[in-house]
Design a protein around this motif. Structure first.
Motif: not given
Length: 387
Positions: A77, A103, A105, A203-204
């Motif tokens: 993140h 994926r 983040g 993904g993220l």
């Protein structure tokens, strides 16, 4: 020369030196010169040092590593992974870890390393194949139509942003081209003929693929908008830069700092090999054990005793053996003086007294000749055998 004359000579010399000093001072022109000592050791060891400093100046936390071993410790993140290292030995398991991290983040930026092979339907870059992008040579692309609008900067890669009238310019290597056969990319940057950067969601997180990272090395990062583009790809995140630093090997360092010692060591090794390999005579095959007889063993034992104990020890042992046998043949032999012992031995052995005295005389400390030694041994053996 008088003292007064010496004084005048000194005054004249001082005046001349003073005049010379004033002349040089009037003619001398001060100037400043800058000497370029080249890159610092830190810059030589880290080709992306300028990029790191630039990102730190923009408030980003940046670290670097040489392998993917640090990936489990990186929170995806708000984090950007710049994968600029050699990935020729990257395993499928490592590819899965990188993509799973993205994926979750993370932002991933990596360099496409291999060309797409149409016949094999794959390249040698596992990570590039997994994101389903292809790399080829720009010269293999079709020519731009003649009616197309001419490009003012055909060798520069242009990135268009929303709400911006002019594009950002980056100095990617235009020899390579990225292709998106699945139409997965959401953003890209092109030169006049080819595409050199593509960005797609995962993904993220997001994945950015570039054809090369030379524009972010120290020599080129200050050109065009190269530095800004690196900041744009990693803005508002922490950054981990992974690349292979080139370290000099042990032999290179030894040759650089200790050449004389290496030459001396090589010379010693050569002399040792020459000494070990030099033969000192014909090689004699070992004799067969089946032909050895008792006489040969006795001769070998005698040679061994002669080499290790000397002549004196052997002669003294024979003399003691003669005297020991005389004691057994003649009771009270030890109570006789030396002359009487020699007379008793003469009667027992029927040898002249002179021969007995020569045989039983104290052994000289000097080494006897081979003939004298054999003669002395023969006399003692004759006495011993007749007792």
């Amino acid at each position: 020369m008088s003292r007064r004359t010496l004084g005048w000579v000194g005054v004249v010399l001082v005046a001349l030196l003073s005049a010379l000093g004033v002349f040089l001072f009037m003619k001398a022109t001060p100037y400043q010169e800058q000497i370029d000592h080249g890159p610092s050791p830190a810059a030589q060891a880290n080709p992306y040092l300028a990029a790191e400093l630039f990102l730190r100046e923009r408030g980003l936390n940046i670290s670097h590593a040489e392998s993917l071993a640090v990936l489990p410790d990186i929170d995806p993140h708000q984090h950007t992974l710049l994968l600029f290292n050699d990935r020729s030995r990257m395993t499928p398991r490592q590819v899965d870890r990188v993509l799973n991290w993205t994926r979750a983040g993370g932002r991933l930026v990596f360099v496409a390393e291999s060309m797409w092979d149409e016949r094999r339907q794959q390249s040698n870059d596992l990570l590039l194949d997994r994101v389903q992008l292809h790399q080829s040579l720009s010269k293999d692309l079709k020519d731009v139509p003649a009616d197309a609008e001419p490009d003012r900067f055909p060798q520069l890669t242009k990135l268009y942003l929303e709400d911006e009238d002019a594009p950002a310019y980056a100095g990617f290597d235009t020899d390579f081209h990225l292709d998106d056969p699945k139409n997965l990319a959401q953003a890209w940057a092109n030169s006049a003929k080819a595409t050199h950067m593509m960005q797609l969601p995962h993904g993220l997180g997001s994945i950015t693929v570039v054809t090369d990272a030379e524009l972010w090395k120290t020599a080129a990062i200050a050109e065009y908008d190269n530095a800004w583009l690196l900041w744009y790809l990693s803005a508002d995140t922490d950054v981990t830069l992974i690349y292979n630093s080139e370290h000099d090997g042990l032999l290179t360092l030894l040759w650089r700092y200790f050449p004389q010692a290496l030459v001396a060591l090589l010379a010693l090794i050569g002399l040792w090999l020459w000494h070990v390999g030099m033969r000192h005579g014909a090689v004699q095959a070992p004799a067969s054990s089946g032909r050895r007889q008792l006489q040969e063993h006795l001769r070998a034992s005698a040679d061994f005793l002669l080499r290790h104990n000397g002549q004196q020890a052997l002669l003294q042992a024979l003399q003691q053996d003669v005297l020991r046998r005389a004691r057994r043949r003649h009771p009270g032999f030890d109570q006789l003086n030396v002359a009487e012992q020699w007379l008793a031995l003469s009667r027992l052995t029927r040898q002249p007294t002179r021969a007995i005295s020569q045989a039983l005389s104290p052994v000289p400390k000097r080494r006897l000749s081979s003939a004298d030694f054999c003669r002395q041994v023969a006399h003692l053996q004759t006495l011993r055998n007749t007792l």
